[in-house]
Motif scaffolding. Structure first.
Motif, mmCIF file in Angstrom:
data_model
loop_
_atom_site.group_PDB
_atom_site.id
_atom_site.type_symbol
_atom_site.label_atom_id
_atom_site.label_comp_id
_atom_site.label_asym_id
_atom_site.label_seq_id
_atom_site.Cartn_x
_atom_site.Cartn_y
_atom_site.Cartn_z
ATOM 1 N N THR A 42 0.851 -1.186 0.000
ATOM 2 C CA THR A 42 0.000 0.000 0.000
ATOM 3 C C THR A 42 0.888 1.238 0.000
ATOM 4 O O THR A 42 1.821 1.326 0.811
ATOM 5 C CB THR A 42 -0.888 0.009 1.260
ATOM 6 O OG1 THR A 42 -1.626 -1.206 1.296
ATOM 7 C CG2 THR A 42 -1.845 1.174 1.256
ATOM 8 N N PRO A 43 0.634 2.184 -0.876
ATOM 9 C CA PRO A 43 1.443 3.410 -0.871
ATOM 10 C C PRO A 43 1.375 4.117 0.489
ATOM 11 O O PRO A 43 0.332 4.121 1.149
ATOM 12 C CB PRO A 43 0.814 4.269 -1.968
ATOM 13 C CG PRO A 43 0.149 3.287 -2.876
ATOM 14 C CD PRO A 43 -0.339 2.187 -1.974
ATOM 15 N N ILE A 44 2.485 4.682 0.897
ATOM 16 C CA ILE A 44 2.568 5.413 2.163
ATOM 17 C C ILE A 44 1.665 6.642 2.089
ATOM 18 O O ILE A 44 1.725 7.417 1.128
ATOM 19 C CB ILE A 44 4.037 5.807 2.448
ATOM 20 C CG1 ILE A 44 4.864 4.540 2.641
ATOM 21 C CG2 ILE A 44 4.139 6.738 3.641
ATOM 22 C CD1 ILE A 44 6.360 4.771 2.628
ATOM 23 N N SER A 48 4.077 13.513 5.779
ATOM 24 C CA SER A 48 5.357 13.973 6.314
ATOM 25 C C SER A 48 6.492 12.978 6.033
ATOM 26 O O SER A 48 7.660 13.290 6.269
ATOM 27 C CB SER A 48 5.249 14.219 7.826
ATOM 28 O OG SER A 48 5.009 12.994 8.495
ATOM 29 N N ASN A 49 6.153 11.817 5.520
ATOM 30 C CA ASN A 49 7.155 10.795 5.198
ATOM 31 C C ASN A 49 7.785 11.141 3.848
ATOM 32 O O ASN A 49 7.076 11.431 2.876
ATOM 33 C CB ASN A 49 6.489 9.413 5.140
ATOM 34 C CG ASN A 49 7.471 8.276 5.012
ATOM 35 O OD1 ASN A 49 8.439 8.337 4.261
ATOM 36 N ND2 ASN A 49 7.205 7.202 5.740
ATOM 37 N N VAL A 50 9.106 11.110 3.777
ATOM 38 C CA VAL A 50 9.789 11.446 2.526
ATOM 39 C C VAL A 50 9.454 10.453 1.417
ATOM 40 O O VAL A 50 9.669 10.744 0.238
ATOM 41 C CB VAL A 50 11.320 11.536 2.703
ATOM 42 C CG1 VAL A 50 11.675 12.679 3.642
ATOM 43 C CG2 VAL A 50 11.907 10.230 3.185
ATOM 44 N N LYS A 51 8.926 9.299 1.771
ATOM 45 C CA LYS A 51 8.551 8.271 0.788
ATOM 46 C C LYS A 51 7.033 8.306 0.523
ATOM 47 O O LYS A 51 6.473 7.353 -0.012
ATOM 48 C CB LYS A 51 8.948 6.874 1.277
ATOM 49 C CG LYS A 51 10.347 6.767 1.803
ATOM 50 C CD LYS A 51 11.365 6.528 0.742
ATOM 51 C CE LYS A 51 12.732 6.381 1.394
ATOM 52 N NZ LYS A 51 13.734 5.899 0.539
ATOM 53 N N TYR A 52 6.402 9.404 0.876
ATOM 54 C CA TYR A 52 4.958 9.573 0.684
ATOM 55 C C TYR A 52 4.544 9.194 -0.735
ATOM 56 O O TYR A 52 5.158 9.630 -1.711
ATOM 57 C CB TYR A 52 4.578 11.037 0.981
ATOM 58 C CG TYR A 52 3.153 11.416 0.641
ATOM 59 C CD1 TYR A 52 2.081 10.795 1.267
ATOM 60 C CD2 TYR A 52 2.885 12.396 -0.306
ATOM 61 C CE1 TYR A 52 0.781 11.146 0.963
ATOM 62 C CE2 TYR A 52 1.580 12.750 -0.622
ATOM 63 C CZ TYR A 52 0.531 12.120 0.017
ATOM 64 O OH TYR A 52 -0.778 12.470 -0.287
ATOM 65 N N GLY A 53 3.514 8.362 -0.842
ATOM 66 C CA GLY A 53 2.988 7.961 -2.147
ATOM 67 C C GLY A 53 3.660 6.736 -2.731
ATOM 68 O O GLY A 53 3.227 6.220 -3.758
#
Length: 150
Positions: A42-44, A48-53
């Motif tokens: 599942t996409p993050i 605020s996470n640098v790996k968002y999406g």
């Protein structure tokens, strides 16, 4: 949130021989392998996470596969350590060649099983290995699917 599959492709050159085989592949030869690694997750959603999406950063997946497979198998020769090929392997090693001894017949089918285990052991939580495709020639490949191995 939706489950998404992402795939990263790799290539490496590896030699092998199939001990006891009744065709040409009993001789030491090599292939330009192409490995496709597909993971599912599942996409993050945390903005605020640098790996968002992302399901997993392609760079992180690349690091795992390079360390576990590509860097080890590239320009190596693979032999089944439970055959007389072990003597040839020792001779090649003594002459400075990169040799890998495995406990299976080094067919694409067995290699893809080995690769699946190595990759699964390194994936972060929430990410699952979905499938592998190991292409040995332009028209021949072996595939591993998690759904077939439950």
């Amino acid at each position: 949130m939706s489950k998404i599959r992402i795939t990263k492709q790799f290539s490496f050159e590896t030699g092998h021989a199939l001990y006891g085989y009744d065709g040409k592949c009993k001789n030491v030869h090599g292939h330009s392998y192409k490995l496709s690694v597909t993971v599912i997750g599942t996409p993050i959603t945390d903005t605020s996470n640098v790996k968002y999406g992302m399901v997993i950063d392609f760079t992180d997946l690349k690091k795992i596969v390079k360390e576990e497979i590509v860097d080890l198998f590239d320009h190596a020769t693979v032999f089944n350590k439970n055959t007389p090929h072990v003597e040839l392997a020792q001779e090649l090693s003594d002459r400075g060649h990169h040799v890998i001894l495995v406990d299976y017949q080094p067919t694409s089918e067995n290699m893809v099983i080995d690769f699946a285990k190595k990759i699964q052991d390194r994936l972060p939580g929430g990410i699952q290995l979905h499938s592998l495709r190991l292409q040995e020639t332009e028209s021949s490949f072996a595939e591993w699917f998690s759904s077939d191995n439950i």
